[in-house]
Design a protein around this motif. Structure first.
Motif, PDB file in Angstrom:
ATOM      1  N   ARG A 207     -44.110 -40.711 -47.844  1.00  0.00           N
ATOM      2  CA  ARG A 207     -43.258 -40.016 -46.870  1.00  0.00           C
ATOM      3  C   ARG A 207     -42.058 -40.897 -46.518  1.00  0.00           C
ATOM      4  NH1 ARG A 207     -42.189 -37.916 -41.635  1.00  0.00           N
ATOM      5  NH2 ARG A 207     -42.288 -35.644 -41.744  1.00  0.00           N
ATOM      6  N   PRO A 208     -40.843 -40.361 -46.659  1.00  0.00           N
ATOM      7  CA  PRO A 208     -39.647 -41.146 -46.319  1.00  0.00           C
ATOM      8  C   PRO A 208     -39.621 -41.481 -44.826  1.00  0.00           C
ATOM      9  CG  PRO A 208     -39.075 -39.172 -47.585  1.00  0.00           C
ATOM     10  CD  PRO A 208     -40.506 -39.029 -47.179  1.00  0.00           C
ATOM     11  N   THR A 209     -38.839 -42.506 -44.496  1.00  0.00           N
ATOM     12  CA  THR A 209     -38.656 -42.850 -43.084  1.00  0.00           C
ATOM     13  C   THR A 209     -37.638 -41.878 -42.463  1.00  0.00           C
ATOM     14  OG1 THR A 209     -36.793 -44.299 -43.590  1.00  0.00           O
ATOM     15  CG2 THR A 209     -38.991 -45.304 -43.612  1.00  0.00           C
ATOM     16  N   GLU A 210     -37.558 -41.901 -41.137  1.00  0.00           N
ATOM     17  CA  GLU A 210     -36.594 -41.042 -40.439  1.00  0.00           C
ATOM     18  C   GLU A 210     -35.170 -41.336 -40.920  1.00  0.00           C
ATOM     19  OE1 GLU A 210     -37.576 -38.601 -38.402  1.00  0.00           O
ATOM     20  OE2 GLU A 210     -35.492 -37.971 -38.174  1.00  0.00           O
ATOM     21  N   GLU A 211     -34.855 -42.606 -41.127  1.00  0.00           N
ATOM     22  CA  GLU A 211     -33.513 -42.983 -41.601  1.00  0.00           C
ATOM     23  C   GLU A 211     -33.248 -42.416 -42.985  1.00  0.00           C
ATOM     24  OE1 GLU A 211     -35.706 -45.430 -40.305  1.00  0.00           O
ATOM     25  OE2 GLU A 211     -34.726 -45.006 -38.381  1.00  0.00           O
ATOM     26  N   GLN A 212     -34.259 -42.488 -43.839  1.00  0.00           N
ATOM     27  CA  GLN A 212     -34.095 -41.953 -45.197  1.00  0.00           C
ATOM     28  C   GLN A 212     -33.880 -40.439 -45.166  1.00  0.00           C
ATOM     29  OE1 GLN A 212     -37.705 -43.724 -46.724  1.00  0.00           O
ATOM     30  NE2 GLN A 212     -36.558 -45.140 -48.018  1.00  0.00           N
ATOM     31  N   PHE A 213     -34.648 -39.747 -44.303  1.00  0.00           N
ATOM     32  CA  PHE A 213     -34.450 -38.305 -44.154  1.00  0.00           C
ATOM     33  C   PHE A 213     -33.010 -38.019 -43.723  1.00  0.00           C
ATOM     34  CE2 PHE A 213     -39.164 -37.519 -43.749  1.00  0.00           C
ATOM     35  CZ  PHE A 213     -39.230 -36.487 -44.672  1.00  0.00           C
ATOM     36  N   GLN A 214     -32.556 -38.777 -42.721  1.00  0.00           N
ATOM     37  CA  GLN A 214     -31.217 -38.510 -42.173  1.00  0.00           C
ATOM     38  C   GLN A 214     -30.119 -38.772 -43.191  1.00  0.00           C
ATOM     39  OE1 GLN A 214     -30.827 -40.580 -38.426  1.00  0.00           O
ATOM     40  NE2 GLN A 214     -32.342 -39.258 -37.448  1.00  0.00           N
ATOM     41  N   GLU A 215     -30.261 -39.854 -43.931  1.00  0.00           N
ATOM     42  CA  GLU A 215     -29.248 -40.198 -44.934  1.00  0.00           C
ATOM     43  C   GLU A 215     -29.202 -39.150 -46.049  1.00  0.00           C
ATOM     44  OE1 GLU A 215     -28.582 -43.938 -47.834  1.00  0.00           O
ATOM     45  OE2 GLU A 215     -29.383 -44.390 -45.833  1.00  0.00           O
ATOM     46  N   ALA A 216     -30.383 -38.749 -46.519  1.00  0.00           N
ATOM     47  CA  ALA A 216     -30.456 -37.753 -47.588  1.00  0.00           C
ATOM     48  C   ALA A 216     -29.871 -36.424 -47.124  1.00  0.00           C
ATOM     49  CB  ALA A 216     -31.911 -37.559 -48.028  1.00  0.00           C
ATOM     50  N   PHE A 217     -30.123 -36.090 -45.866  1.00  0.00           N
ATOM     51  CA  PHE A 217     -29.638 -34.816 -45.338  1.00  0.00           C
ATOM     52  C   PHE A 217     -28.127 -34.843 -45.156  1.00  0.00           C
ATOM     53  CE2 PHE A 217     -28.971 -31.597 -41.985  1.00  0.00           C
ATOM     54  CZ  PHE A 217     -29.536 -30.515 -42.640  1.00  0.00           C
ATOM     55  N   LYS A 218     -27.631 -35.978 -44.679  1.00  0.00           N
ATOM     56  CA  LYS A 218     -26.200 -36.109 -44.450  1.00  0.00           C
ATOM     57  C   LYS A 218     -25.434 -35.925 -45.752  1.00  0.00           C
ATOM     58  CE  LYS A 218     -22.906 -39.241 -42.279  1.00  0.00           C
ATOM     59  NZ  LYS A 218     -22.113 -39.470 -43.496  1.00  0.00           N
ATOM     60  N   SER A 219     -25.889 -36.578 -46.820  1.00  0.00           N
ATOM     61  CA  SER A 219     -25.119 -36.416 -48.060  1.00  0.00           C
ATOM     62  C   SER A 219     -25.307 -35.020 -48.649  1.00  0.00           C
ATOM     63  CB  SER A 219     -25.404 -37.539 -49.068  1.00  0.00           C
ATOM     64  OG  SER A 219     -26.744 -37.567 -49.397  1.00  0.00           O
ATOM     65  N   ALA A 220     -26.419 -34.362 -48.357  1.00  0.00           N
ATOM     66  CA  ALA A 220     -26.585 -32.965 -48.799  1.00  0.00           C
ATOM     67  C   ALA A 220     -25.575 -32.058 -48.087  1.00  0.00           C
ATOM     68  CB  ALA A 220     -28.004 -32.493 -48.536  1.00  0.00           C
TER      69      ALA A 220
END
Ligand code: IDP
Length: 230
Positions: A207-220
């Protein structure tokens, strides 16, 4: 790590989106592919020139050679479209044993979207906001009414996923998502990840970390299509 079909532990997962325009299919798919670049591939119907016949499934099968999960990003808002996906896999797949090929539905709309005013407002707003940043639906300037008509057409024709009948009974897993707020896609990404972690347990996803989720979502969210069909 190479995933071979000789390895009896490894399954392949075809993820099929069911939605109308603006539900967040591409945003959600891109965020998932950003989070698991070697695991999840993504093919967009809107990037296929003349998307007729079985090109989407053919492309998905190509991605599955090197990755265990592929998302087929298309509205698939009617039974006949979902049936076509299953039929095309039946016809084109010569490599993956049937027992190792799992179908997962990303069900963006559970209820009757025809009566869902929020859905209309949210998706309409998103598409108008996106303006011309789309392969075929241009919403900037005078094109607005045309874009609205296209969105409405999909909502009007939408046939909800019904696991009690074919073709939807062929899904091995249905993941219910929500389009109930303008920012719904972030929670949807997390819902999909949590479901994949437990359903695709052979892949041992972390499971990704909260930061990883946020970064992936931002670039999406920053995505601009490179294909332009108009
Ligand atoms: P679709 O693939 O279902 O048609 P998308 O292209 O993913 O929908 O989204 C339509 C527009 O709405 C895009 O411009 C996208 O950036 C935006 N969008 C989608 N989900 C969210 C969200 O959760 N927050 C903010 N904007 C979003």
């Amino acid at each position: 790590r190479l995933l071979s079909f000789g390895d009896s532990q490894i399954c392949k997962y075809a993820v099929v989106t069911v939605a109308t325009i603006g539900c967040g299919k591409t945003t959600t798919s891109l965020a998932l592919a950003n989070l698991f670049p070697n695991i999840i591939g993504h093919i967009q119907n809107d990037n296929i020139r003349r998307p007729v016949g079985n090109k989407l499934v053919a492309g998905a099968l190509e991605i599955l050679i090197n990755r265990p999960i592929v998302i087929l990003d298309k509205n698939d808002h009617k039974f006949i479209e979902r049936k076509q996906i299953f039929d095309d896999f039946d016809q084109l797949n010569e490599v993956i044993p049937t027992s190792k090929l799992k179908f997962i539905c990303l069900n963006f709309l559970r209820n009757r979207p025809q009566e869902d005013k929020d859905l209309w407002n949210i998706t309409r707003e998103r598409i108008l906001e996106r303006g011309d940043n789309h392969q075929t639906i241009k919403a900037a300037g005078k094109g607005i009414t045309k874009a609205e008509k296209i969105i409405q057409g999909f909502i009007k024709r939408f046939q909800p996923v019904d696991p009690g009948r074919e073709p939807d009974s062929k899904f091995d897993l249905i993941i219910n998502l929500d389009v109930t707020s303008p920012d719904s896609s972030y929670a949807n990404v997390k819902t999909v990840v949590d479901n994949l972690i437990s359903f695709a347990s052979d892949l041992n996803l972390t499971r990704p970390t909260e930061e990883q989720f946020q970064e992936a979502f931002k670039s999406a969210l920053d995505y601009k299509p490179s294909v332009n069909k108009i």
